[in-house]
Design a protein around this motif. Structure first.
Motif, PDB file in Angstrom:
ATOM      1  N   GLY A  72      23.953  14.913 -28.352  1.00  0.00           N
ATOM      2  CA  GLY A  72      22.860  15.831 -28.644  1.00  0.00           C
ATOM      3  C   GLY A  72      21.787  15.914 -27.566  1.00  0.00           C
ATOM      4  O   GLY A  72      21.383  17.018 -27.168  1.00  0.00           O
ATOM      5  N   PRO A  73      21.301  14.774 -27.065  1.00  0.00           N
ATOM      6  CA  PRO A  73      20.261  14.838 -26.031  1.00  0.00           C
ATOM      7  C   PRO A  73      20.700  15.541 -24.738  1.00  0.00           C
ATOM      8  O   PRO A  73      19.849  15.926 -23.930  1.00  0.00           O
ATOM      9  N   ARG A  74      22.002  15.738 -24.568  1.00  0.00           N
ATOM     10  CA  ARG A  74      22.491  16.378 -23.345  1.00  0.00           C
ATOM     11  C   ARG A  74      22.824  17.861 -23.542  1.00  0.00           C
ATOM     12  O   ARG A  74      23.306  18.509 -22.615  1.00  0.00           O
ATOM     13  N   PHE A  75      22.617  18.377 -24.718  1.00  0.00           N
ATOM     14  CA  PHE A  75      23.002  19.769 -24.990  1.00  0.00           C
ATOM     15  C   PHE A  75      22.442  20.728 -23.943  1.00  0.00           C
ATOM     16  O   PHE A  75      23.154  21.567 -23.393  1.00  0.00           O
ATOM     17  N   HIS A  76      21.134  20.607 -23.662  1.00  0.00           N
ATOM     18  CA  HIS A  76      20.512  21.540 -22.719  1.00  0.00           C
ATOM     19  C   HIS A  76      21.054  21.354 -21.305  1.00  0.00           C
ATOM     20  O   HIS A  76      21.179  22.323 -20.545  1.00  0.00           O
ATOM     21  N   GLU A  77      21.404  20.111 -20.952  1.00  0.00           N
ATOM     22  CA  GLU A  77      21.965  19.850 -19.617  1.00  0.00           C
ATOM     23  C   GLU A  77      23.337  20.502 -19.471  1.00  0.00           C
ATOM     24  O   GLU A  77      23.668  21.053 -18.412  1.00  0.00           O
ATOM     25  N   ILE A  78      24.144  20.415 -20.520  1.00  0.00           N
ATOM     26  CA  ILE A  78      25.468  21.040 -20.509  1.00  0.00           C
ATOM     27  C   ILE A  78      25.336  22.549 -20.371  1.00  0.00           C
ATOM     28  O   ILE A  78      26.021  23.177 -19.549  1.00  0.00           O
ATOM     29  N   GLN A  79      24.444  23.132 -21.164  1.00  0.00           N
ATOM     30  CA  GLN A  79      24.242  24.581 -21.086  1.00  0.00           C
ATOM     31  C   GLN A  79      23.790  25.011 -19.697  1.00  0.00           C
ATOM     32  O   GLN A  79      24.317  25.972 -19.121  1.00  0.00           O
ATOM     33  N   LYS A  80      22.816  24.290 -19.149  1.00  0.00           N
ATOM     34  CA  LYS A  80      22.288  24.639 -17.829  1.00  0.00           C
ATOM     35  C   LYS A  80      23.357  24.488 -16.753  1.00  0.00           C
ATOM     36  O   LYS A  80      23.479  25.323 -15.843  1.00  0.00           O
ATOM     37  N   SER A  81      24.164  23.431 -16.847  1.00  0.00           N
ATOM     38  CA  SER A  81      25.218  23.197 -15.859  1.00  0.00           C
ATOM     39  C   SER A  81      26.220  24.345 -15.828  1.00  0.00           C
ATOM     40  O   SER A  81      26.604  24.836 -14.761  1.00  0.00           O
ATOM     41  N   VAL A  82      26.635  24.801 -17.004  1.00  0.00           N
ATOM     42  CA  VAL A  82      27.612  25.890 -17.076  1.00  0.00           C
ATOM     43  C   VAL A  82      26.989  27.205 -16.624  1.00  0.00           C
ATOM     44  O   VAL A  82      27.623  27.997 -15.915  1.00  0.00           O
ATOM     45  N   LEU A  83      25.749  27.444 -16.992  1.00  0.00           N
ATOM     46  CA  LEU A  83      25.069  28.665 -16.545  1.00  0.00           C
ATOM     47  C   LEU A  83      24.956  28.710 -15.027  1.00  0.00           C
ATOM     48  O   LEU A  83      25.138  29.766 -14.405  1.00  0.00           O
ATOM     49  N   ASP A  84      24.677  27.562 -14.416  1.00  0.00           N
ATOM     50  CA  ASP A  84      24.552  27.502 -12.956  1.00  0.00           C
ATOM     51  C   ASP A  84      25.897  27.736 -12.267  1.00  0.00           C
ATOM     52  O   ASP A  84      25.973  28.420 -11.243  1.00  0.00           O
ATOM     53  N   LYS A  85      26.958  27.142 -12.834  1.00  0.00           N
ATOM     54  CA  LYS A  85      28.269  27.212 -12.191  1.00  0.00           C
ATOM     55  C   LYS A  85      28.987  28.533 -12.455  1.00  0.00           C
ATOM     56  O   LYS A  85      29.729  29.024 -11.602  1.00  0.00           O
ATOM     57  N   PHE A  86      28.778  29.088 -13.641  1.00  0.00           N
ATOM     58  CA  PHE A  86      29.545  30.274 -14.045  1.00  0.00           C
ATOM     59  C   PHE A  86      28.595  31.347 -14.600  1.00  0.00           C
ATOM     60  O   PHE A  86      28.527  31.560 -15.814  1.00  0.00           O
TER      61      PHE A  86
END
Length: 351
Positions: A72-86
């Motif tokens: 849960g604490p990483r949800f925003h990091e996962i979203q941001k990572s995918v938005l940056d890459k794709f």
């Protein structure tokens, strides 16, 4: 946006258009994955162990709660990572069985506007396909010959002429000898090798001939599956012959520039088979840049090994082909003509 659950059949066409994310742990991904996938773990290796232990001891609900607590604490990091890459807003996702991890990733990405396609039954369905694919029957024509006759060069030239080839050594990141890993990327796992091999076979016309080099069952740490290896042994083999001097020169071109310490390490791996004196002489020759000498020394061993491998082929499937004093172009033309003789026609041979 809502996700779309897709079958493996739909996956094949979409994967060429949309980026692919593997939601499994980094350890699972390293072991094997769908080629070209990007790994964005929902649970790390350590977290996956924790959740798995709780599942066994306390059940699914407790394991699910713990999983959300960890990720849960990483949800925003996962979203941001995918938005940056794709940034294009479309994505394909999968996990092991198309279950909770890919569902969570799909939900997270949908929340930030992604159009998500999730593979039904996950990596497991893909791996079932690749496992079966590399164990099908194929029309194989095997290029044999002692070390240094230029089988790989011939294979590549055949490919430029429109022939179907399967370069097992390239897929394995290994040239198939004690020296075969030098200058190569790390080898894939056996499972990942089969994935890569299956991907190559999927591009082939099963009714046409596939050229490949004669290989031992092992290519470095890779082990060929029994069915495919047996097919190779039963398929027609062209045993290429060239003078030893030409073979030594070709090997020199490929290996003389490599780091001496790695060449010496390879010689030492063969010490039990070479014997102490030949090992010592070969090492001294490497140190003194006497490449023709150490290569000639190694060929004494490798020629015997090749003869042993050749004996697994029935004599009536072997065509001896002398390519002495023939350049690459002429050699390739001769191979294509011999293929026609062996199979009666250039394409669509009968089984």
């Amino acid at each position: 946006m809502k996700e779309k659950l897709i079958s493996l059949e739909e996956f094949w066409s979409l994967r060429t258009q949309i980026p692919l994310i593997d939601a499994r742990s980094e350890g699972e991904f390293a072991q094997s994955h769908i080629p070209d996938a990007c790994n964005i773990p929902i649970l790390t290796n350590e977290e996956r162990i924790i959740v798995g232990t709780i599942y066994k001891e306390k059940g699914a609900i407790e394991a699910t709660l713990k999983g959300f607590e960890l990720v849960g604490p990483r949800f925003h990091e996962i979203q941001k990572s995918v938005l940056d890459k794709f940034p294009d807003g479309k994505i394909l996702v999968y996990c092991w069985r198309g279950g909770m991890r890919s569902q969570i990733l799909s939900w997270l990405l949908s929340m930030v506007g992604f159009e998500v396609y999730r593979l039904k039954a996950g990596y497991k369905t893909y791996r079932t396909f690749t496992f079966e694919q590399v164990r099908k029957n194929w029309n194989l024509l095997v290029l044999g010959g002692k070390t240094g006759v230029g089988k790989t060069r011939l294979l590549k030239e055949l490919e430029t002429r429109g022939e179907q080839i399967l370069d097992l050594e390239a897929l394995a990141n290994h040239k198939g000898s004690a020296f075969g890993a030098i200058g190569q990327a790390p080898q894939p796992s056996v499972e990942q090798f089969e994935n890569l091999m299956s991907e190559e076979l999927a591009k082939k016309d099963p009714e046409k001939i596939i050229w490949l080099e004669n290989e031992s069952r092992r290519i470095g740490k890779i082990v060929l599956n029994d069915h495919f290896f047996d097919q190779m042994a039963k398929s027609p083999l062209i045993d290429i012959r060239k003078p030893e001097a030409d073979r030594i020169q070709l090997i020199k071109e490929e290996y003389s520039h490599l780091p001496k310490e790695e060449l010496i390490a390879a010689v030492n791996r063969l010490k039990k088979k070479l014997g102490g004196l030949r090992t010592t002489n070969a090492i001294e020759d490497i140190l003194n840049d006497n490449h023709e000498s150490w290569i000639s020394n190694m060929l004494i061993y490798y020629d015997k090994t090749y003869q042993f491998d050749l004996e697994r082929h029935s004599s009536d499937t072997i065509e001896i082909l002398d390519l002495s004093n023939k350049d690459l172009n002429e050699s390739t033309e001769i191979l294509l003509k011999l293929k026609s003789i062996i199979h009666g026609k250039l394409t669509n041979p009968t089984h």
